[in-house]
Design a protein around this motif. Sequence first.
Motif, short mmCIF file in Angstrom:
data_model
loop_
_atom_site.label_atom_id
_atom_site.label_comp_id
_atom_site.label_asym_id
_atom_site.label_seq_id
_atom_site.Cartn_x
_atom_site.Cartn_y
_atom_site.Cartn_z
N ILE A 95 0.86 -1.18 0.00
CA ILE A 95 0.00 0.00 0.00
C ILE A 95 0.89 1.23 0.00
N ASP A 96 0.77 2.02 -1.04
CA ASP A 96 1.54 3.26 -1.19
C ASP A 96 0.54 4.41 -1.16
N CYS A 97 0.85 5.43 -0.34
CA CYS A 97 -0.05 6.57 -0.25
C CYS A 97 0.75 7.84 -0.04
N SER A 106 3.84 14.30 1.63
CA SER A 106 4.54 13.19 2.27
C SER A 106 4.17 11.93 1.50
N ASP A 107 4.98 10.92 1.60
CA ASP A 107 4.86 9.73 0.74
C ASP A 107 5.40 8.55 1.55
N ALA A 108 4.60 7.48 1.66
CA ALA A 108 5.06 6.31 2.42
C ALA A 108 4.36 5.05 1.92
N GLY A 169 13.38 6.24 -5.76
CA GLY A 169 12.91 7.23 -4.81
C GLY A 169 13.22 8.63 -5.33
N HIS A 170 12.94 9.64 -4.46
CA HIS A 170 12.94 11.01 -4.97
C HIS A 170 12.99 12.03 -3.84
N GLY A 171 13.47 13.22 -4.17
CA GLY A 171 13.25 14.35 -3.27
C GLY A 171 11.77 14.65 -3.20
N MET A 176 5.51 16.32 -5.20
CA MET A 176 5.74 14.92 -4.80
C MET A 176 7.11 14.46 -5.26
N HIS A 177 7.47 14.88 -6.44
CA HIS A 177 8.76 14.45 -7.00
C HIS A 177 9.66 15.66 -7.23
N GLU A 178 10.70 15.76 -6.43
CA GLU A 178 11.72 16.78 -6.62
C GLU A 178 13.04 16.07 -6.89
N ILE A 202 12.56 7.63 0.33
CA ILE A 202 13.41 6.47 0.06
C ILE A 202 12.50 5.27 -0.04
N GLU A 203 12.58 4.52 -1.14
CA GLU A 203 11.58 3.49 -1.37
C GLU A 203 12.11 2.27 -2.12
N PRO A 204 12.78 1.36 -1.39
CA PRO A 204 13.22 0.12 -2.03
C PRO A 204 12.06 -0.66 -2.61
N1 MF3 Z 1 4.61 6.82 -4.37
C1 MF3 Z 1 4.82 6.94 -5.78
C2 MF3 Z 1 6.13 7.61 -6.03
O1 MF3 Z 1 6.88 7.78 -5.15
C3 MF3 Z 1 3.76 7.69 -6.47
C4 MF3 Z 1 2.74 6.85 -7.08
S1 MF3 Z 1 2.43 7.36 -8.66
C5 MF3 Z 1 0.81 7.82 -8.63
O2 MF3 Z 1 6.45 7.94 -7.13
F1 MF3 Z 1 0.45 8.04 -9.82
F2 MF3 Z 1 0.12 6.91 -8.07
F3 MF3 Z 1 0.72 8.92 -7.97
#
Ligand code: MF3
Length: 249
Positions: A95-97, A106-108, A169-171, A176-178, A202-204
């Motif tokens: 589950i990614d949110c 924030s992203d986890a 992963g990403h800044g 969301m993505h830097e 950070i997302e292995p």
């Molecule tokens: N958590 C994902 C990432 O870090 C984002 C999911 S892509 C989306 O890139 F389209 F679902 F937003």
Amino acid sequence: MAIMIKSPAEIEKMRISGKALRQVHNAIAPHVVPGASTMDLERVAVAKIAELRALPAFKGYHGYPFALCTSVNNEVVHGMPNVKRILKEGDILSIDCGVIIDGYYSDAAVTYPIGKVSPATEKLLKVTQASLEAAIQKCLVGGRLGDISAAVQDICEAQGFGVVRDFVGHGIGKAMHEDPQVPNFGSAGKGPRLKAGMVLAIEPMINAGGPEVRVLADGWTAVTVDGSYSAHFEHTVAITKDGPQVLTR
Ligand code: MF3
Ligand code: CO
């Protein structure tokens, strides 16, 4: 693009966002049981995000239609909630949110076993999570980005697992993505210097088999080419002079 440095005040805002995101994950967790559909979990997430007065970060991102990515078994990332996708004993579900509060993202992500899973699958989850924790410990001022990448790669490849190359992963911050990209493979001592105020997701993404993935015809769901199971854990982490701070814990 340069790597953005966040002020302490901005990091506090990201901590608020990260704390809300953890509450969303915590609200979903008890519903991750055999017989639930991945759409049931999406509904729980949408309700909790609204209750927290947050915004779902994924919904609308390049047209993505949901608040969650729900990736089952051989699905690596970007699986889509579906009423017909019913979880059963022995499955794994990532589950990614992501959420936005006051403009800060924030992203986890977390991967759950559904009931009892095989010992090999249990090990995949344990090792992937351990590699994230090791990578977090490399979020040190004066270190280098490659220290983070190498920590994940070394731990996972030592166990014979495939480190996904096609997603990284990403800044993270007001987007969301830097910059920078944060690969799960690389060399310690290489890459940009880590500075106080950098915030990284950070997302292995780790496969029980080979590292190759492909995207299904839906344009989103990434699956392992060899059909092996795949695990995904993610935290949003601030680099500070006092050491790594996990904002999504
Ligand atoms: N958590 C994902 C990432 O870090 C984002 C999911 S892509 C989306 O890139 F389209 F679902 F937003
Ligand atoms: Co991410």
